[in-house]
Design a protein around this motif. Structure first.
Motif: not given
Lengths: 346, 346
Positions: B27-30, B303, B307, B310
């Motif tokens: 879902e993210t660029d993590l 998840k 986040h 982050d």
């Protein structure tokens, strides 16, 4: 048994209190003496058609929620709370019930009844509903800074109360902490743990916040700060949960229909968690029986509080406490005359 | 941002953790670095088809829930928790997330990251859902015996966290007590009150247990004993309420039908109170960002925790904390090197 009932203390006004008293005297052989403003209370007694069943002792002063407990008890000598405890002291009634300023009720109990011999800190217990049976939590606000022996005595007093109210010979006693091992907790709890371990009480060790509602423990011991926070947190969360559910259900027609069909389940649930079913919080450790009710108590809560007061007095909870105290600590030296603290009562 | 994620800590096993990581990287660029037993984790990564997106650092030891935190961190040098914090210390990752033994996570953070300058007691914050928005409570278990300055610093750290996560300039800070007046509370709370009153924080005074879920306060300050009891009591009560409702609904066909129609409302409600939505509890006051997850965390919780980690790291929560500390206490002498206590972590 004759119970003195403070007619002036409820957030809902005297009519709700009188209605609770009317329920009680109609259902049982309990005798109730109301204390309050004659001009206000007498007409309600007549309206409820119980003027012939319930005595009224007129009082001229009222201790409000904003009054400072100790000052109020000293200055308002003709208030319903003060007169109620004075009647109890004089042996004219067997117990007191009030939904008024709980700090003032504590202060009046300290002044007029005094502590039971060898009890250092009388306190307030509260009954919580759980998945199985009720659990008694003590202290819930009378003693905010405690020593280990105070907590130990809360365990004794709450066990005696549990025995009387719920008929268990050996109530399971847990010490509220943040881990099951005796090494977990703050300094107060760690020191208290060994006192319970060495006692004849049915000590099951530390219990955690989540155990409170599981029904696997009968008596939960904590200081009055922690207990009061827990009591109000539980009330607030139960209200918030119901309010959130209501919100969600109101959003669609289908959900509203569903709620309508399931409404009996919801009302049964509400009954299970309703504090009114448990009828107030007993004062324990005094030379006399008293029950503090929630300020928002409805007539059902008042009726049940009268019932609790009756049980406390009829079954001589003090004698139970003194016996348990002796069983658990026969060689204890007499407690010095340490002032019980009512200041912190919320 | 690169987050180290302990694959070995969950009650649900490594598969749930890896599934959470897979959600996050899709879902993210993590960027996520997993730490754990290669033989166990590599096959799950392949099954989830994210082996090319997620690094795996093999570790050979596991700190279990039964390990003593400080001992375990000292002895199990090749455990996922220890290696994660070592990577953070060396600058190879930007934050750590673990659903493992929270005491060991605290102990590793103390050992590998150390305290932020002038912070006496790092701690753990937790996000609670309310009727309006989230509320951040600190401390929830790291520091069980506190002094007023510790509580004051919890207010600063939790305010900084709230600013970052929820974008409010001046979060409303309340001190958890048993009455609104500054004169109510135990000795610790009464002394802390004046520190907040004299500060530049948006202090709104004492709050009570029932305010927690009303949404009228953004940050609630308490010691780690009280905070941990509240956290677990809330969890336990929310579970008990759902369980009682389920019981009642199961009793009749009509109620079951009703529940079926209202089931969307129930699932929305569940989402509103689900801890998984809030993604774990941030460690605050260390030289590095960490998030502790509930042992029962599902993939959604993992998840969301990634986040949160982050955000903590990206927005430099430490700088916020240090700035707030300076604004509120510019002339404070440097704090002496006082060992932070991880012992009490539940």
């Amino acid at each position: 048994m004759r119970i003195a009932l403070d007619a002036m203390g409820s957030d809902r006004g005297p009519a709700e209190i009188v209605a609770g008293a009317a329920l009680a005297v109609r259902e049982t052989d309990l005798q109730v003496t109301l204390l309050g403003d004659e001009q206000v209370v007498q007409p309600i007694l007549e309206k409820e058609k119980v003027a012939h069943l319930i005595d009224l002792v007129p009082t001229t002063q009222v201790i409000t929620m904003n009054d400072t407990p100790i000052d109020a008890v000293r200055k308002k000598k003709d208030s319903s709370i003060v007169i109620a405890f004075d009647l109890l002291k004089k042996g004219k009634v067997d117990a007191v019930v009030s939904a008024g300023n709980s700090g003032a009720v504590m202060a009046a109990a300290i002044k007029y009844l005094g502590r039971l011999k060898n009890i250092s800190r009388p306190g307030i217990a509260s009954v919580f509903p759980t998945l199985k049976g009720p659990v008694v939590v003590m202290d819930v606000g009378a003693n905010v800074d405690c020593r280990p022996n105070h907590l130990f005595q809360f365990g004794i007093m709450a066990s005696a109360f549990y025995q009387i109210m719920f008929g268990s010979e050996k109530p399971r006693v847990g010490l509220l902490s943040i881990g099951e091992e005796g090494s977990k907790g703050n300094a107060l709890v760690k020191s208290t743990y060994t006192l319970f371990q060495d006692s004849a009480l049915n000590f099951i060790g530390n219990v955690e916040g989540r155990d409170t509602f599981q029904g696997n423990v009968d008596v939960i011991v904590c200081d009055g700060f922690v207990g009061n926070v827990c009591l109000k947190l539980s009330e607030g969360l139960a209200e918030a949960v119901q309010s959130m559910l209501r919100d969600e259900i109101a959003k669609t027609f289908k959900a509203k229909m569903g709620y309508y069909l399931a409404r009996k389940a919801f009302s049964n649930f509400k009954k299970r968690v309703d504090y009114a079913e448990y009828g107030g919080a007993p004062l324990l450790g005094f030379n006399g029986a008293g029950v503090i009710c929630h300020g928002r108590s409805n007539k059902l809560a008042i009726k049940n509080a009268l019932h609790v007061a009756d049980e406390l007095s009829r079954n001589k909870v003090h004698d139970h406490i003194l016996r348990l105290l002796k069983d658990n600590n026969p060689d204890a030296p007499a407690v010095k005359d340490e002032a019980a603290v009512a200041e912190g009562v919320a």
